[in-house]
Design a protein around this motif. Sequence first.
Motif, short mmCIF file in Angstrom:
data_model
loop_
_atom_site.label_atom_id
_atom_site.label_comp_id
_atom_site.label_asym_id
_atom_site.label_seq_id
_atom_site.Cartn_x
_atom_site.Cartn_y
_atom_site.Cartn_z
N UNK A 64 12.67 49.84 28.83
CA UNK A 64 13.95 50.25 29.40
C UNK A 64 15.12 49.33 29.08
N UNK A 65 14.85 48.10 28.66
CA UNK A 65 15.93 47.14 28.41
C UNK A 65 15.92 46.66 26.96
N UNK A 66 17.11 46.35 26.47
CA UNK A 66 17.25 45.72 25.16
C UNK A 66 16.95 44.22 25.30
N UNK A 67 16.75 43.50 24.22
CA UNK A 67 16.50 42.05 24.32
C UNK A 67 17.61 41.29 25.05
N UNK A 68 18.80 41.88 25.13
CA UNK A 68 19.93 41.27 25.83
C UNK A 68 19.91 41.59 27.33
N UNK A 69 18.89 42.32 27.79
CA UNK A 69 18.74 42.78 29.18
C UNK A 69 19.73 43.89 29.53
N UNK A 70 20.38 44.47 28.53
CA UNK A 70 21.22 45.64 28.75
C UNK A 70 20.31 46.86 28.77
N UNK A 122 22.09 53.14 29.68
CA UNK A 122 23.52 53.09 30.03
C UNK A 122 24.13 51.82 29.46
N UNK A 123 24.98 51.98 28.47
CA UNK A 123 25.64 50.83 27.83
C UNK A 123 26.48 50.08 28.86
N UNK A 124 26.42 48.75 28.80
CA UNK A 124 27.21 47.92 29.70
C UNK A 124 26.54 47.59 31.03
N UNK A 125 25.35 48.13 31.28
CA UNK A 125 24.62 47.83 32.52
C UNK A 125 23.51 46.84 32.19
N UNK A 126 23.60 45.65 32.80
CA UNK A 126 22.64 44.57 32.53
C UNK A 126 21.84 44.24 33.78
N UNK A 127 20.64 43.73 33.59
CA UNK A 127 19.80 43.26 34.68
C UNK A 127 19.34 41.85 34.38
N UNK A 128 18.98 41.12 35.41
CA UNK A 128 18.46 39.77 35.24
C UNK A 128 17.57 39.44 36.43
N UNK A 129 16.85 38.38 36.31
CA UNK A 129 16.05 37.89 37.44
C UNK A 129 14.68 38.51 37.52
N UNK A 130 14.08 38.38 38.70
CA UNK A 130 12.71 38.80 38.93
C UNK A 130 12.50 40.28 38.65
N UNK A 131 13.51 41.10 38.87
CA UNK A 131 13.39 42.54 38.66
C UNK A 131 13.02 42.88 37.22
#
Length: 195
Positions: A175-181, A185-194
């Motif tokens: 579901x995520x690109x290596x950049x965590x995007x 949906x372009x421009x939506x990033x995630x980080x952390x434990x999730x």
Amino acid sequence: WLKDNLIGEGFHFFDAVAPIVDFASINMDVAFFASRYNKGDADYINCPMTKEQYDAFYNALITAEEAELKDFDKDLKVFEGCMPVEVMAKRGVDTLRYGPLRPVGFGMREERPYAVLQLRREDREGRLFNLVGFQTHLKFPEQRRVFSMIPGLRNAEFVRYGVMHRNTYIDSPGKLLPTYETKARKGLFFAGQMT
């Protein structure tokens, strides 16, 4: 949108944390500092139990009242590495003795204990210790009642009780690109434990 496009079905598990006690309230006439097999520093506090003490503790543990689950938490998928101690105990009377209470590696003791609870330092100063392997889902008064049956913890002051919580995570590789995007949906990033 988040559930449909990123998380999907089944991308969660339940985790639990162990109670923490105040070092000053541990009876060090019963408990002792040591590491298993004399490996590393003697950083752990060990609370040995006889068979009679263990049996009484075990019976109290498997009959103790658990915290009530909310409807959205009824689908209880327990992460095996963080299984609540009461769930583990219900697998069999000796399960804890081959798990978090295994009584081996204490060669300096005159007689091998039947079971041993280890406590690990939780802070730099050594004022707080957590009950290793004792993640739990018991109600707070039950934690005090049952865990105080362990020799060395009879008068323990619990500074934090154990709790259970749900962890939700994203299937990051799908579901995520290596950049965590997000791929969806372009421009939506995630980080952390999730992630």
